[in-house]
Design a protein around this motif. Structure first.
Motif, PDB file in Angstrom:
ATOM      1  N   CYS A 258       7.583 -14.010 -18.892  1.00  0.00           N
ATOM      2  CA  CYS A 258       6.633 -13.135 -19.113  1.00  0.00           C
ATOM      3  C   CYS A 258       7.212 -11.710 -19.010  1.00  0.00           C
ATOM      4  O   CYS A 258       6.811 -10.878 -19.837  1.00  0.00           O
ATOM      5  N   HIS A 259       7.994 -11.409 -17.988  1.00  0.00           N
ATOM      6  CA  HIS A 259       8.369 -10.355 -17.772  1.00  0.00           C
ATOM      7  C   HIS A 259       9.478  -9.876 -18.815  1.00  0.00           C
ATOM      8  O   HIS A 259       9.340  -8.854 -19.295  1.00  0.00           O
TER       9      HIS A 259
ATOM     10  N   THR B 200       3.861 -22.992 -18.589  1.00  0.00           N
ATOM     11  CA  THR B 200       3.077 -23.684 -17.906  1.00  0.00           C
ATOM     12  C   THR B 200       1.709 -23.263 -18.037  1.00  0.00           C
ATOM     13  O   THR B 200       0.708 -23.915 -17.320  1.00  0.00           O
ATOM     14  N   GLU B 201       1.367 -22.174 -18.936  1.00  0.00           N
ATOM     15  CA  GLU B 201       0.150 -21.649 -19.000  1.00  0.00           C
ATOM     16  C   GLU B 201      -0.408 -21.068 -17.652  1.00  0.00           C
ATOM     17  O   GLU B 201      -1.828 -21.085 -17.526  1.00  0.00           O
ATOM     18  N   ALA B 202       0.460 -20.718 -16.807  1.00  0.00           N
ATOM     19  CA  ALA B 202       0.072 -20.168 -15.662  1.00  0.00           C
ATOM     20  C   ALA B 202      -0.344 -18.681 -16.054  1.00  0.00           C
ATOM     21  O   ALA B 202      -1.517 -18.084 -15.336  1.00  0.00           O
ATOM     22  N   MET B 203       0.293 -18.075 -16.702  1.00  0.00           N
ATOM     23  CA  MET B 203      -0.400 -16.794 -17.576  1.00  0.00           C
ATOM     24  C   MET B 203      -1.461 -16.972 -18.324  1.00  0.00           C
ATOM     25  O   MET B 203      -1.397 -17.747 -19.488  1.00  0.00           O
ATOM     26  N   HIS B 204      -2.636 -16.232 -18.057  1.00  0.00           N
ATOM     27  CA  HIS B 204      -3.677 -16.874 -19.010  1.00  0.00           C
ATOM     28  C   HIS B 204      -4.669 -15.583 -19.064  1.00  0.00           C
ATOM     29  O   HIS B 204      -4.664 -14.650 -18.228  1.00  0.00           O
ATOM     30  N   LYS B 205      -5.671 -15.542 -20.103  1.00  0.00           N
ATOM     31  CA  LYS B 205      -6.444 -14.449 -20.411  1.00  0.00           C
ATOM     32  C   LYS B 205      -7.958 -14.906 -20.138  1.00  0.00           C
ATOM     33  O   LYS B 205      -8.158 -16.019 -20.660  1.00  0.00           O
ATOM     34  N   ASP B 206      -8.558 -14.259 -19.223  1.00  0.00           N
ATOM     35  CA  ASP B 206      -9.988 -14.801 -18.888  1.00  0.00           C
ATOM     36  C   ASP B 206     -10.932 -14.720 -20.246  1.00  0.00           C
ATOM     37  O   ASP B 206     -11.041 -13.552 -20.845  1.00  0.00           O
TER      38      ASP B 206
ATOM     39  N   CYS C 238       7.254  -9.028 -22.229  1.00  0.00           N
ATOM     40  CA  CYS C 238       6.092  -8.138 -22.244  1.00  0.00           C
ATOM     41  C   CYS C 238       6.667  -6.723 -22.628  1.00  0.00           C
ATOM     42  O   CYS C 238       7.509  -6.001 -21.920  1.00  0.00           O
ATOM     43  N   PRO C 239       6.242  -5.968 -23.529  1.00  0.00           N
ATOM     44  CA  PRO C 239       6.811  -4.642 -24.062  1.00  0.00           C
ATOM     45  C   PRO C 239       6.588  -3.554 -23.005  1.00  0.00           C
ATOM     46  O   PRO C 239       7.225  -2.476 -23.091  1.00  0.00           O
ATOM     47  N   TYR C 240       5.440  -3.756 -22.049  1.00  0.00           N
ATOM     48  CA  TYR C 240       5.327  -2.825 -21.076  1.00  0.00           C
ATOM     49  C   TYR C 240       5.790  -3.287 -19.617  1.00  0.00           C
ATOM     50  O   TYR C 240       5.508  -2.481 -18.882  1.00  0.00           O
ATOM     51  N   SER C 241       6.463  -4.377 -19.456  1.00  0.00           N
ATOM     52  CA  SER C 241       7.174  -4.635 -18.492  1.00  0.00           C
ATOM     53  C   SER C 241       5.882  -4.721 -17.310  1.00  0.00           C
ATOM     54  O   SER C 241       6.586  -4.449 -16.117  1.00  0.00           O
ATOM     55  N   ALA C 242       4.979  -5.244 -17.600  1.00  0.00           N
ATOM     56  CA  ALA C 242       3.695  -5.383 -16.698  1.00  0.00           C
ATOM     57  C   ALA C 242       4.121  -6.763 -15.794  1.00  0.00           C
ATOM     58  O   ALA C 242       3.884  -6.383 -14.353  1.00  0.00           O
ATOM     59  N   PRO C 243       4.458  -7.686 -16.119  1.00  0.00           N
ATOM     60  CA  PRO C 243       4.688  -8.874 -15.132  1.00  0.00           C
ATOM     61  C   PRO C 243       6.044  -8.808 -14.336  1.00  0.00           C
ATOM     62  O   PRO C 243       6.976  -8.258 -15.231  1.00  0.00           O
ATOM     63  N   ARG C 244       6.220  -9.053 -13.015  1.00  0.00           N
ATOM     64  CA  ARG C 244       7.494  -9.130 -12.518  1.00  0.00           C
ATOM     65  C   ARG C 244       7.598 -10.362 -11.700  1.00  0.00           C
ATOM     66  O   ARG C 244       6.527 -10.854 -11.130  1.00  0.00           O
TER      67      ARG C 244
ATOM     68  N   CYS D  77      -3.911  -6.988 -23.012  1.00  0.00           N
ATOM     69  CA  CYS D  77      -3.758  -6.977 -24.429  1.00  0.00           C
ATOM     70  C   CYS D  77      -4.692  -8.189 -25.049  1.00  0.00           C
ATOM     71  O   CYS D  77      -4.973  -9.170 -24.727  1.00  0.00           O
ATOM     72  N   ASP D  78      -5.068  -7.912 -26.468  1.00  0.00           N
ATOM     73  CA  ASP D  78      -5.819  -8.896 -27.205  1.00  0.00           C
ATOM     74  C   ASP D  78      -4.972 -10.039 -27.467  1.00  0.00           C
ATOM     75  O   ASP D  78      -5.418 -11.055 -27.738  1.00  0.00           O
ATOM     76  N   ASP D  79      -3.493  -9.567 -27.766  1.00  0.00           N
ATOM     77  CA  ASP D  79      -2.715 -10.842 -28.082  1.00  0.00           C
ATOM     78  C   ASP D  79      -1.541 -10.560 -26.909  1.00  0.00           C
ATOM     79  O   ASP D  79      -0.449 -10.186 -27.501  1.00  0.00           O
ATOM     80  N   PRO D  80      -1.665 -10.930 -25.922  1.00  0.00           N
ATOM     81  CA  PRO D  80      -0.727 -10.858 -24.658  1.00  0.00           C
ATOM     82  C   PRO D  80       0.427 -11.778 -25.155  1.00  0.00           C
ATOM     83  O   PRO D  80       0.526 -12.977 -24.895  1.00  0.00           O
ATOM     84  N   VAL D  81       1.530 -11.234 -25.199  1.00  0.00           N
ATOM     85  CA  VAL D  81       2.762 -12.082 -25.491  1.00  0.00           C
ATOM     86  C   VAL D  81       3.148 -13.006 -24.231  1.00  0.00           C
ATOM     87  O   VAL D  81       3.907 -13.827 -24.344  1.00  0.00           O
ATOM     88  N   CYS D  82       2.940 -12.072 -23.141  1.00  0.00           N
ATOM     89  CA  CYS D  82       3.385 -12.921 -21.842  1.00  0.00           C
ATOM     90  C   CYS D  82       2.408 -14.436 -21.622  1.00  0.00           C
ATOM     91  O   CYS D  82       2.902 -15.189 -21.316  1.00  0.00           O
ATOM     92  N   VAL D  83       1.204 -14.385 -22.263  1.00  0.00           N
ATOM     93  CA  VAL D  83       0.466 -15.437 -22.489  1.00  0.00           C
ATOM     94  C   VAL D  83       0.973 -16.567 -23.375  1.00  0.00           C
ATOM     95  O   VAL D  83       1.128 -17.814 -22.985  1.00  0.00           O
ATOM     96  N   ARG D  84       1.401 -15.942 -24.364  1.00  0.00           N
ATOM     97  CA  ARG D  84       2.073 -17.016 -25.573  1.00  0.00           C
ATOM     98  C   ARG D  84       3.299 -17.680 -25.197  1.00  0.00           C
ATOM     99  O   ARG D  84       3.703 -18.647 -25.645  1.00  0.00           O
TER     100      ARG D  84
END
Length: 216
Positions: free
Chosen positions: A106-107, A81-87, A110-116, A70-77
């Motif tokens: 993150c799990h 620990t900033e482990a989830m990051h956007k390249d 995420c509204p799409y339940s992408a991270p587990r 996503c452009d605004d990934p809630v998992c990153v927000r």
């Protein structure tokens, strides 16, 4: 390289789930883990009239979804620990396994339940868009595996020319995270967050309790 995105042609998808299993095979995922899922969204009724004839409003279609980078990934927000990051170059979202503490924020967000969270590994896992393949000029495994060519992947501006931004049920309103998934909807598609139908394969796609509330 600009923001990368998936494109899904709902008019071509047969629901064969080859995309899902190709991903599981490529990354040696266990039975309970899937980076890509195929939702079977169904609804409607068949009614018998007094004269013995039948009419139906039944419909059914498939939607394949992985991480939408996503452009605004809630998992990153929400990641503490900033482990989830956007390249910055490709826009692909991935997990730094060395920094992830497996908290599961993150799990849950995420509204799409992408991270587990993989409890055996002790950190979150998710689709990273097959980043090494993309860097080598190839497409993600799921895209190349699709026998109906219902999936594609490339620069977001190019994918956007082929469909709308992920606004069909059972997906949530795209305004929440601005997903980089563009869809050519099937003829019977309902709008995002519609209550006209329900996900028919909840056990297969591995919903948590709140997913059912979001997607139904």
């Amino acid at each position: 390289m600009s923001q990368q995105a998936f494109f899904f042609d709902g008019t071509r998808c047969s629901g064969c789930k080859t995309c899902m299993f190709a991903c599981k095979d490529a990354y040696d995922l266990d039975v309970g883990t899937a980076y890509r899922r195929v939702y079977e969204y169904t609804g409607g009724d068949t009614v018998r009239a007094d004269d013995g004839t039948f009419s139906t409003t039944c419909f059914s279609y498939n939607v394949t979804v992985a991480c939408n980078h996503c452009d605004d990934p809630v998992c990153v927000r929400v990641c503490p620990t900033e482990a989830m990051h956007k390249d910055e170059e490709t826009g692909l979202v991935s997990v730094d396994e060395r920094r992830c503490i497996g908290c599961g924020y993150c799990h849950l967000s995420c509204p799409y339940s992408a991270p587990r969270v993989d409890r055996d590994k002790g950190h979150s896992v998710k689709c990273d868009g097959c980043a090494p393949r993309v860097a080598a000029g190839e497409k993600p495994v799921c895209v190349e595996a699709c026998p109906a060519r219902a999936l594609d992947f490339g620069p977001a501006e190019e994918m956007a020319k082929r469909g709308e931004r992920a606004a069909v049920a059972p997906l949530p309103d795209p305004a929440a995270t601005v997903p980089n998934l563009f869809i050519k909807p099937p003829a019977d598609a309902r709008p995002a967050e519609s209550k006209d139908g329900a996900v028919a394969n909840l056990l297969e796609v591995g919903f948590r309790a709140t997913d059912k509330e979001i997607m139904e």
